[in-house]
Design a protein around this motif. Structure first.
Motif, mmCIF file in Angstrom:
data_model
loop_
_atom_site.group_PDB
_atom_site.id
_atom_site.type_symbol
_atom_site.label_atom_id
_atom_site.label_comp_id
_atom_site.label_asym_id
_atom_site.label_seq_id
_atom_site.Cartn_x
_atom_site.Cartn_y
_atom_site.Cartn_z
ATOM 1 N N SER A 135 0.835 -1.205 0.000
ATOM 2 C CA SER A 135 0.000 0.000 0.000
ATOM 3 C C SER A 135 0.871 1.256 0.000
ATOM 4 C CB SER A 135 -0.919 0.005 1.226
ATOM 5 O OG SER A 135 -1.811 -1.095 1.172
ATOM 6 N N ARG A 136 2.125 1.119 0.385
ATOM 7 C CA ARG A 136 3.068 2.235 0.282
ATOM 8 C C ARG A 136 3.189 2.692 -1.171
ATOM 9 N NH1 ARG A 136 4.874 5.427 4.136
ATOM 10 N NH2 ARG A 136 5.234 3.597 5.453
ATOM 11 N N LEU A 137 3.037 1.755 -2.112
ATOM 12 C CA LEU A 137 3.112 2.087 -3.535
ATOM 13 C C LEU A 137 1.771 2.587 -4.061
ATOM 14 C CD1 LEU A 137 4.938 -1.152 -4.791
ATOM 15 C CD2 LEU A 137 5.929 0.844 -3.670
ATOM 16 N N CYS A 138 0.743 2.558 -3.220
ATOM 17 C CA CYS A 138 -0.629 2.740 -3.692
ATOM 18 C C CYS A 138 -1.315 3.929 -3.047
ATOM 19 C CB CYS A 138 -1.389 1.439 -3.413
ATOM 20 S SG CYS A 138 -3.142 1.460 -3.754
ATOM 21 N N MET A 139 -1.401 3.960 -1.721
ATOM 22 C CA MET A 139 -2.285 4.910 -1.046
ATOM 23 C C MET A 139 -1.603 5.767 0.010
ATOM 24 S SD MET A 139 -5.013 4.347 -2.698
ATOM 25 C CE MET A 139 -6.002 5.533 -1.809
ATOM 26 N N SER A 140 -0.296 5.668 0.208
ATOM 27 C CA SER A 140 0.316 6.358 1.346
ATOM 28 C C SER A 140 0.267 7.875 1.205
ATOM 29 C CB SER A 140 1.753 5.878 1.561
ATOM 30 O OG SER A 140 2.523 5.978 0.392
ATOM 31 N N SER A 141 0.288 8.401 -0.017
ATOM 32 C CA SER A 141 0.156 9.851 -0.188
ATOM 33 C C SER A 141 -1.241 10.329 0.188
ATOM 34 C CB SER A 141 0.475 10.255 -1.634
ATOM 35 O OG SER A 141 1.840 10.061 -1.927
ATOM 36 N N ALA A 142 -2.255 9.510 -0.078
ATOM 37 C CA ALA A 142 -3.614 9.848 0.349
ATOM 38 C C ALA A 142 -3.710 9.851 1.866
ATOM 39 C CB ALA A 142 -4.617 8.860 -0.255
ATOM 40 N N VAL A 143 -3.018 8.915 2.513
ATOM 41 C CA VAL A 143 -2.986 8.878 3.979
ATOM 42 C C VAL A 143 -2.456 10.195 4.525
ATOM 43 C CG1 VAL A 143 -1.950 7.765 5.990
ATOM 44 C CG2 VAL A 143 -2.743 6.365 4.080
ATOM 45 N N VAL A 144 -1.310 10.648 4.000
ATOM 46 C CA VAL A 144 -0.721 11.904 4.460
ATOM 47 C C VAL A 144 -1.641 13.081 4.168
ATOM 48 C CG1 VAL A 144 1.214 13.513 4.138
ATOM 49 C CG2 VAL A 144 1.650 11.055 4.286
ATOM 50 N N GLY A 145 -2.232 13.080 2.985
ATOM 51 C CA GLY A 145 -3.131 14.173 2.626
ATOM 52 C C GLY A 145 -4.292 14.299 3.590
ATOM 53 N N TYR A 146 -4.959 13.183 3.879
ATOM 54 C CA TYR A 146 -6.085 13.221 4.810
ATOM 55 C C TYR A 146 -5.638 13.640 6.210
ATOM 56 C CZ TYR A 146 -9.369 10.834 1.619
ATOM 57 O OH TYR A 146 -10.212 10.505 0.584
ATOM 58 N N LYS A 147 -4.526 13.067 6.681
ATOM 59 C CA LYS A 147 -4.085 13.360 8.049
ATOM 60 C C LYS A 147 -3.667 14.815 8.206
ATOM 61 C CE LYS A 147 -1.609 10.281 10.274
ATOM 62 N NZ LYS A 147 -0.574 9.266 10.594
ATOM 63 N N ARG A 148 -2.910 15.339 7.251
ATOM 64 C CA ARG A 148 -2.453 16.727 7.367
ATOM 65 C C ARG A 148 -3.606 17.714 7.258
ATOM 66 N NH1 ARG A 148 2.387 18.753 3.833
ATOM 67 N NH2 ARG A 148 1.050 18.064 2.112
ATOM 68 N N SER A 149 -4.494 17.471 6.331
ATOM 69 C CA SER A 149 -5.547 18.446 6.048
ATOM 70 C C SER A 149 -6.756 18.311 6.962
ATOM 71 C CB SER A 149 -5.992 18.322 4.596
ATOM 72 O OG SER A 149 -4.928 18.582 3.709
ATOM 73 N N LEU A 150 -7.138 17.052 7.260
ATOM 74 C CA LEU A 150 -8.388 16.827 7.981
ATOM 75 C C LEU A 150 -8.183 16.238 9.365
ATOM 76 C CD1 LEU A 150 -10.486 15.349 5.022
ATOM 77 C CD2 LEU A 150 -10.160 17.742 5.668
ATOM 78 N N GLY A 151 -6.971 15.755 9.659
ATOM 79 C CA GLY A 151 -6.686 15.257 10.999
ATOM 80 C C GLY A 151 -6.671 13.763 11.150
ATOM 81 N N ALA A 152 -7.217 13.030 10.200
ATOM 82 C CA ALA A 152 -7.245 11.569 10.292
ATOM 83 C C ALA A 152 -7.317 10.974 8.889
ATOM 84 C CB ALA A 152 -8.435 11.091 11.121
ATOM 85 N N ASP A 153 -6.824 9.761 8.778
ATOM 86 C CA ASP A 153 -6.850 9.048 7.509
ATOM 87 C C ASP A 153 -8.238 8.450 7.313
ATOM 88 O OD1 ASP A 153 -6.397 7.493 5.263
ATOM 89 O OD2 ASP A 153 -5.345 5.911 6.371
ATOM 90 N N ALA A 154 -9.178 9.283 6.876
ATOM 91 C CA ALA A 154 -10.566 8.856 6.803
ATOM 92 C C ALA A 154 -11.252 9.473 5.592
ATOM 93 C CB ALA A 154 -11.306 9.255 8.079
ATOM 94 N N PRO A 155 -11.421 8.721 4.512
ATOM 95 C CA PRO A 155 -12.212 9.246 3.383
ATOM 96 C C PRO A 155 -13.607 9.615 3.855
ATOM 97 C CG PRO A 155 -11.048 7.229 2.778
ATOM 98 C CD PRO A 155 -10.897 7.373 4.251
ATOM 99 N N PRO A 156 -14.031 10.849 3.675
ATOM 100 C CA PRO A 156 -15.279 11.299 4.306
ATOM 101 C C PRO A 156 -16.552 10.954 3.548
ATOM 102 C CG PRO A 156 -14.209 13.138 3.207
ATOM 103 C CD PRO A 156 -13.280 11.963 3.061
ATOM 104 N N CYS A 157 -16.419 10.425 2.336
ATOM 105 C CA CYS A 157 -17.580 10.284 1.447
ATOM 106 C C CYS A 157 -18.109 8.860 1.407
ATOM 107 C CB CYS A 157 -17.212 10.732 0.042
ATOM 108 S SG CYS A 157 -16.436 12.359 -0.022
ATOM 109 N N SER A 158 -19.203 8.696 0.683
ATOM 110 C CA SER A 158 -19.794 7.391 0.391
ATOM 111 C C SER A 158 -20.056 7.284 -1.105
ATOM 112 C CB SER A 158 -21.108 7.208 1.154
ATOM 113 O OG SER A 158 -20.871 7.074 2.532
ATOM 114 N N TYR A 159 -20.245 6.061 -1.568
ATOM 115 C CA TYR A 159 -20.476 5.858 -2.996
ATOM 116 C C TYR A 159 -21.728 6.583 -3.483
ATOM 117 C CZ TYR A 159 -16.933 2.139 -2.838
ATOM 118 O OH TYR A 159 -15.768 1.433 -2.691
ATOM 119 N N GLU A 160 -22.712 6.744 -2.601
ATOM 120 C CA GLU A 160 -23.934 7.422 -3.029
ATOM 121 C C GLU A 160 -23.667 8.870 -3.424
ATOM 122 O OE1 GLU A 160 -26.159 9.109 0.895
ATOM 123 O OE2 GLU A 160 -26.250 6.930 0.636
ATOM 124 N N ASP A 161 -22.545 9.443 -2.969
ATOM 125 C CA ASP A 161 -22.212 10.816 -3.339
ATOM 126 C C ASP A 161 -21.930 10.955 -4.834
ATOM 127 O OD1 ASP A 161 -22.432 12.129 -0.813
ATOM 128 O OD2 ASP A 161 -20.608 11.112 -0.182
#
Length: 904
Positions: A135-161
């Motif tokens: 996952s280091r090759l896949c999603m680790s930049s998204a992890v940093v993005g969420y944590k720095r900007s929003l405080g936690a590694d948590a995609p806030p949306c749902s598929y219904e969006d």
């Protein structure tokens, strides 16, 4: 037969589709989408719908194999011997060199229970943070993005969006190929609401762009400049939510100062788009009632991946487009349980429950829960760093599980040198045919899809119960069971007087222990169990104790899990990609995905049907670039980067800009000699440590390989692969693939500067069963040309053309059609090389356009010539009626009224 149906999940991308497995308790016969699963409501893509055709037993690891010396072959052993040996080696290595002399490299395809067992093994028992995931090759930049900007590694949306949004921005993702089920959902939403705006940001014009109202074909790596330019216009036009910014964010002043310089003219020049396109994009983002962004590897796999993620999230914070229906930043996960890995701490810098390994309080919390004195303080090694230390001799024992670094890691020369040098490599893997398997001193057979139980978390934070349908083949075991067994043996050596940390007999016990580490955290799962998921179905976290349903959308109250409850604007300037075009390397190589293949093809590469759409590696170049290089489609070139080279065929694609080249990321050394990642670079983002797999400087060099080989043999393709692939090392260019549907065959194309020695050709003919029996042969030793065809029961079963291969597509078509007529016999026994009816020595060859219904490219073209529209083609041919992945290509054919052409 006792036919049964078991509800489970797909093992490919992070959409997390529910599947219904049809089986008899011993064998899997079919798969269909689960209409009750909220991730897909019964729909499947071409990969998911063919799961039952993959996992050929001939490719599976079925029993432990052990090598007692680097120059020796592995031999079969039993589980006790294998794991006792591994425990001895790890214990001795730790005693002599310390706990950081060993490491674990695991996978986004593991189940949550598997992850948890590995994390407890590494950190609590061994005492090392040297555990990282692909996952280091896949999603680790998204992890940093969420944590720095929003405080936690948590995609806030749902598929219904996807269905509720008024403006959807897809960035760095060919969603139509990488996440097809979600793309179909978006397509249907736009057909119902044509006023919905879709923006696609991608250097290439992909199938995803066919849905777009606006395609921004930015220059590779310029995403940060683009997002800053959009924000510049949002601020200038006052298309921002001042009340939201004031109440729920901080840091805008610094960011505002930074983006002041990102004028439309500057951004237009940096990104290679028009000012008008930029302005239109900003207007839709700023004025739409709801704005949703979707992204994948194009943002993440970059030396500026963290900055790209945060710059995109900045747009949502500036417009207040988060925590509302149809709005928010939504990363699309690449692997089935990369989210579960992030939850359990399966990156070297994380701990379970969204904790940080560098945080003393977090370490103390987990140590107390596990009942150990302390957790390691030393920073763990990320994937790139880990293999560097393996090569340098610091890591002396490496445990790899469910991943294939000898295909997937960048700079393959260095990675393979590391694996070769490592004193002890353990590979816990379902498939013995992966590129990494050759380097394993100990191969442990693991259970695969349909054979194990546990849980996974998809892109929208939804946890599903993965159920077992059949027993694993041979002596294969579930991953968690292998890990626990090894851990129990190792703790007898490392802490013999202590009670066991690994009293687990069932996967639910691991899950129940893990979720207590999430209690009170942002991802609280304390209310979930395997039994509850069976009762009420898949659920989204947070799902605390007492909850009745999962949380559909995060941050609806505008409170973020930061120290002060506010989201953070991140101000980082645009920095160019590590390798820019220059005189020595004048092309930019970008990589991406195919429609019907997945990752390193360890599973999809066993199903011939999945090669029908794209059968082999082709380097895509713009027609102008082909002319500039004086190349024709099908020509071979030597594609060189600063790290390596690979010989590959070229193709024409006006979806790629001049000055760029595109090569799918799936082709490893098994299928293409050298493999794609012999070219890519290991430079990584300083925060996420995710490598820049998407962007390399390359050049094309001509090759003169006049002697060519074409071979085809049906039957046991995996056995043929194993015998023929090593013989092909003698050739400069080698491409292997599978063909067929009801019958499967291995297909080989190879080329060399001169004819090989007769002994090699004889060995190849022996493997192809072209020495004795019903074989028709013609040889011209003077011209080093020969042709052999085996005909049994009136049809072709094996082919070998040597010297030149003008008839290869014709012969392949005859094999597919199951016929061998008099034309074939006359051609075989005559000196002519070109097949009957050919033009310029070539014959048109068809490809599969719709894999689900086996509809060919030429059949669709014929239907178009008869006047059929899209619905007519669906009604008459069935194409586009199942997974829909072929629909964008069919629409392009309808728009252009293309005629059948040769596919090289």
């Amino acid at each position: 037969m006792n036919r049964q149906t078991t509800a489970s999940t797909c093992c490919y991308c992070g959409v997390g589709c529910g599947v219904l497995i049809e089986h008899d308790g011993e064998r899997i016969f079919g798969v269909s989408g689960d209409p009750a699963h909220p991730a897909n409501f019964g729909k499947l893509c071409s990969k998911g719908s063919t799961l039952h055709l993959t996992g050929d037993l001939a490719a599976r690891a079925l029993y432990p194999e052990l090598r007692l010396g680097k120059n020796l072959a592995r031999s079969r052993t039993d589980w006790d011997t294998a794991l006792e040996h591994a425990a001895n080696v790890f214990a001795e290595t730790i005693a002599e060199h310390g706990p950081d002399s060993v490491a674990f490299y695991i996978s986004g395809q593991l189940l949550t229970e598997d992850y948890y067992a590995f994390n407890k093994l590494a950190r609590a028992l061994v005492g090392t943070n040297n555990i990282d995931s692909n996952s280091r090759l896949c999603m680790s930049s998204a992890v940093v993005g969420y944590k720095r900007s929003l405080g936690a590694d948590a995609p806030p949306c749902s598929y219904e969006d996807l269905e509720l949004s008024d403006c959807v921005m897809i960035v760095g993702s060919n969603m139509a190929y990488a996440h097809p089920v979600l793309f179909r959902r978006l397509e249907e939403a736009k057909s119902r609401r044509p006023q919905m705006k879709v923006i696609v940001i991608d250097p290439r014009r992909t199938d995803t762009c066919d849905l777009a109202d606006l395609h921004l074909a930015i220059l590779p790596g310029t995403d940060v400049a683009l997002f800053h330019g959009i924000l510049h216009l949002l601020l200038w036009e006052d298309w921002i939510d001042r009340e939201f910014i004031k109440a729920h964010t901080e840091g805008l002043a610094e960011l505002k100062s930074l983006v002041r310089d990102y004028t439309p003219q500057m951004v237009s020049q940096l990104c290679g788009i028009s000012v008008e396109q930029l302005q239109q994009c900003a207007e839709w983002v700023g004025t739409s009632p709801s704005f949703l962004s979707l992204w994948c590897m194009g943002l993440n796999q970059s030396t500026a991946g963290s900055a790209k993620n945060s710059a995109l999230i900045n747009l949502h914070l500036a417009t207040g487009q988060i925590g509302r229906p149809g709005a928010g930043p939504f990363s699309l996960t690449g692997q089935p349980n990369a989210m579960g890995g992030r939850e359990t701490g399966s990156l070297s810098n994380l701990l379970p429950g969204h904790r940080d390994a560098a945080n003393p309080e977090h370490r103390a919390e987990v140590a107390a829960y596990w009942g150990v004195d302390r957790l390691p303080e030393n920073t763990g090694l990320s994937a790139i760093e880990l293999f560097e230390q393996v090569r340098n001799g610091k890591i002396k024992a490496l445990w790899i599980a469910c991943t294939n670094p000898a295909q997937s890691m960048p700079d393959q020369h260095s990675v393979r040198a590391a694996l070769e040098a490592c004193p002890f490599v353990v590979l816990q893997e379902a498939f013995r045919t992966t590129e990494t398997a050759a380097f394993a001193d100990l191969l442990l057979p693991a259970a695969s899809w349909g054979e194990k139980e546990g849980s996974v978390t998809n892109s929208e934070r939804r946890i599903s119960h993965v159920r077992k349908a059949i027993l694993p083949p041979g002596e294969a075991r579930p991953d968690w069971a292998i890990t626990v067994d090894f851990a129990q043996r190792l703790e007898k050596r490392l802490r013999p007087a202590e009670s066991s940390l690994f009293k687990f007999d069932q996967p639910w016990q691991l899950f129940d222990e893990f979720i207590e580490l999430t209690r009170g955290r942002d991802l609280d799962m304390s209310g979930i169990s395997h039994a509850l998921l069976d009762q009420i179905g898949p659920q989204q976290w947070p799902f605390p104790t007492g909850a009745r349903q999962g949380t559909v959308r995060l941050y609806e109250d505008g409170v973020f899990p930061t120290a002060n409850g506010r989201a953070q604007f991140i101000a980082e300037p645009y920095r160019a990609a590590k390798e820019q075009r220059d005189a020595r390397f004048p092309l930019t190589l970008i990589t991406g995905r195919l429609r019907d293949q997945w990752h390193g093809m360890s599973r999809t590469g066993t199903a011939a049907q999945l090669f029908g759409h794209v059968s082999e590696a082709v380097l895509s170049l713009h027609p102008d670039e082909l002319r500039r290089q004086r190349l024709q489609p099908g020509d071979l070139v030597n594609l060189k980067s600063r790290r390596g080279a690979v010989i590959v065929a070229v193709g024409s694609d006006d979806g790629v800009r001049p000055g760029q080249a595109f090569l799918p990321m799936h082709w490893g050394d098994r299928f293409l000699k050298g493999g794609v990642n012999s070219l890519t670079l290991s430079a990584f983002d300083p925060l996420s440590k995710q490598p820049e797999l998407k962007h390399s400087g390359v050049r094309l060099e001509p090759v003169n390989l006049p002697w060519q080989l074409f071979a085809l043999i049906e039957g046991d393709v995996q056995r043929h692969f194993e015998t023929l692939r090593p013989l092909c090392e003698a050739f400069s260019y080698v491409s292997l693939s599978l063909v067929g549907r009801e019958r499967s065959a291995l297909l080989i194309r190879a080329a060399s500067s001169e004819a090989p020695n007769p002994q090699l050709l004889g060995a190849i003919d022996q493997c192809l069963s072209l020495i004795d029996g019903p074989v028709l042969a013609y040889d011209d030793p003077r011209r080093a040309i020969g042709k052999r065809v085996r005909i049994e029961n009136g049809r072709i079963t094996a082919i070998r053309l040597a010297g030149e291969t003008l008839a290869q597509h014709w012969l392949q078509s005859l094999w597919l059609e199951g016929r061998a007529d008099e034309q074939l016999r006359r051609w075989l026994l005559a000196p002519m090389s070109a097949p009957p009816g050919s033009v310029g020595g070539q014959v048109a060859v068809d490809k599969t356009l719709c894999n689900c219904r086996n509809v060919s490219f030429n059949a669709v073209c014929a239907g178009i010539r008869q006047g059929l529209d899209l619905q007519g083609l669906k009604n008459n041919l069935g194409c586009g009626t199942q997974c829909g992945s072929c629909v964008p290509e069919i629409k392009r054919l309808l728009a252009a009224e293309l005629q059948p052409v040769a596919v090289i």
